[in-house]
Design an enzyme around this catalytic site. Structure first.
Site, PDB file in Angstrom:
ATOM      1  CE  LYS A  30      -7.956  -6.973 -16.065  1.00 39.92           C
ATOM      2  NZ  LYS A  30      -7.561  -5.964 -15.475  1.00 39.92           N
ATOM      3  CB  SER A  78      -9.328  -6.549 -12.009  1.00 41.30           C
ATOM      4  OG  SER A  78      -8.608  -5.851 -12.853  1.00 41.30           O
ATOM      5  CB  SER A  92      -6.049  -4.194 -12.192  1.00 40.25           C
ATOM      6  OG  SER A  92      -7.143  -3.971 -11.509  1.00 40.25           O
TER       7      SER A  92
END
Ligand code: GLN
Length: 497
Positions: A53, A128, A152
């Site tokens: 990420k 996210s 997330s």
């Protein structure tokens, strides 16, 4: 040994470029690892590509956090979790898209890239860590790192039909993770199988001198490769949570807040397909021999307000470092340093980030801390105590009544892209099933429970602190009973490696 791409993978990668999982084009992430030497290692992760990420630092690669402000920033160091994976021979494939600074539940809040759900590209991948979830679900990488501050990792894992682990707070070093809300978050794992998730977690966990909140699992915690047969699983009554929120809404509604509270009450109610998946997961777990008991956690009704108070308060402090003085996008011309900072933030931060910074400074402003921030901390302590009473504590001094709690991840399946199908406020209130694990610092494992109406439905098991092994144990058997699904067009490239 050098890494060779599996036959046909490049064309496959191109096909999936439409989901926008990675920041930048596909060839960006291929170049660094196609010629890479793999260190000797007998780890099951050796020679496997993984995605990171883009709020987790990797030396020499961008660390954009999905923000215009950091679009051209490269990290001078590597996160501990990434270093540990590389030491076992895993190879970084690229950086994945996210809601700006991890703020959101859709990945639509990224300023740099659009990401879609591999099951249906008109829908969001969740957020996210949406890019990481989409990349794993499409089979581009067998696993990816994400971060989970309020859900997330688990929510995008549920939306895309992959496994998602939010570890115990402190079990994985946060060194190299760009901070959003430090007391709530950690680096988590998204993977195609439970076994893979377990070996990634086994590799990245443990105390790290670079993060003083990290620690090793206590000696009394169950081993990570725990295998113990039937368990007692508490099933959280989602209907009871929804009812409690509605009652609190009626009781506390002021004229100004009435609408918001009504949305919150609605958001707790499960979509019929999620309710269906919840039932299937219960019967599958019961069929595996586990004893299911009903549990209620009344304090959960205040979970979302407490989470957003604490998360925005911490975000307003954490994001103060982004002033574009030492790094970050700068305006062309400014009057003086203050003007530089103002203009850089005005142009660099997206609306959601600005909203949260403002909210955070609001709840922390002098004279009002009692009303918001301290009250949220008291609610947090209450939620933690309710979970401890059921599951036992992090130091293993209390006895436990149950081994894990089963609950939904999110009240809906993947919703449509653009904020219209689930408005931003409703997206926030829907965090209620995920944010409680962050408030309490507990591990939670999200897994694909079923597919309903062509979309995956995720459930999660929440466990005692440092009892990740128990969660893996249960979910591994679940996976054997109900193999995890794949989106249309999926091809397996990594099973044989
Ligand atoms: N949806 C939550 C939020 O927007 C979760 C974010 C996260 O876990 N990083 O804050």
């Amino acid at each position: 040994m050098t890494f060779a791409l599996p036959e046909g993978f490049l064309a496959y990668l191109k096909e999936w470029e439409k989901i926008g999982a990675f920041i930048g084009k596909a060839d960006f992430f291929l170049s660094p690892f196609s010629s890479k030497e793999i260190p000797d290692s007998d780890s099951p992760l050796s020679g496997l590509p993984f995605a990171v990420k883009d709020n987790i630092a990797v030396k020499g690669l961008p660390v954009t956090c999905g923000s215009r402000l950091l679009e051209h920033v490269k990290s001078p160091f590597t996160a501990t979790a990434v270093e540990k994976l590389e030491a076992k021979g895993a190879l970084i494939a690229g950086k994945t898209n996210l809601d700006e600074f991890g703020m959101g539940s859709s990945t639509d809040n990224s300023a740099l890239q659009k990401t879609c759900n591999p099951w249906d590209i008109s829908r969001v991948a969740g957020g996210s860590s949406g890019g990481s979830a989409a990349a794993v679900a499409a089979g581009l990488v067998p696993f990816a790192l994400g971060s989970d501050t309020g859900g997330s990792v688990r929510q995008p894992a549920a939306f895309c039909g992959v496994v998602g682990l939010k570890p115990t707070y402190g079990a994985v070093s946060r060194f190299g993770l760009v901070a959003y809300a430090s007391s709530l978050e950690g680096i988590g794992v998204l993977a195609d199988t439970t076994a893979r998730c377990r070996s990634v977690f086994a590799t990245i966990q443990g105390k790290d001198d670079k993060d003083q909140t990290s620690r090793d699992a206590p000696a009394k915690a169950p081993p990570l490769d725990e295998k113990r047969g039937p368990r007692i699983i508490g099933v959280l009554s989602a209907a009871a949570v929804a009812k409690a929120i509605t009652a609190a809404a009626v009781q506390e509604a002021t004229k100004a807040g009435a609408d918001a509270l009504e949305i919150a009450a609605q958001a707790a109610t499960l979509e019929p397909e999620i309710a269906e998946g919840f039932e299937k997961s219960k019967s599958t777990l019961a069929g595996l021999g586990h004893r299911l008991v009903d549990v209620e956690i009344p304090s959960l009704k205040y979970g979302v307000p407490a989470y957003y108070t604490i998360a925005t308060a911490e975000a307003s402090a954490n994001l103060a470092r982004f002033d574009s003085i030492r790094y970050g996008a700068r305006p062309d011309w400014t009057e003086n340093p203050d003007d530089l900072i103002d203009k850089a933030r005005e142009a660099g931060f997206g609306d959601e980030v600005k909203l949260r910074i403002l909210l955070g400074t609001f709840v922390l402003r002098s004279g009002f801390q009692d009303r918001y921030y301290l009250r949220a901390q008291r609610i947090r302590a209450g939620i933690r105590a309710s979970f401890e009473a059921l599951l036992g504590d992090a130091d293993y001094t209390m006895s436990a009544q149950i081994d894990a709690i089963l609950l939904p991840v999110f009240p809906t399946r993947a919703f449509g892209r653009g904020a219209l199908s689930l408005p931003p406020f409703a997206q926030k209130t829907a965090d209620l099933y995920t944010c409680c694990a962050n408030l309490a610092g507990l591990p939670a494992l999200s897994f694909p429970a079923s597919v309903e109406g062509g979309l995956p439905v995720g459930m999660q098991l929440l466990g005692r602190a440092f009892a990740e092994g128990v969660l893996f144990d249960i979910v591994e058997d679940y996976e054997k009973a109900r193999p995890f699904p794949h989106p249309p067009g999926f091809r397996a490239f990594w099973d044989a490696l």
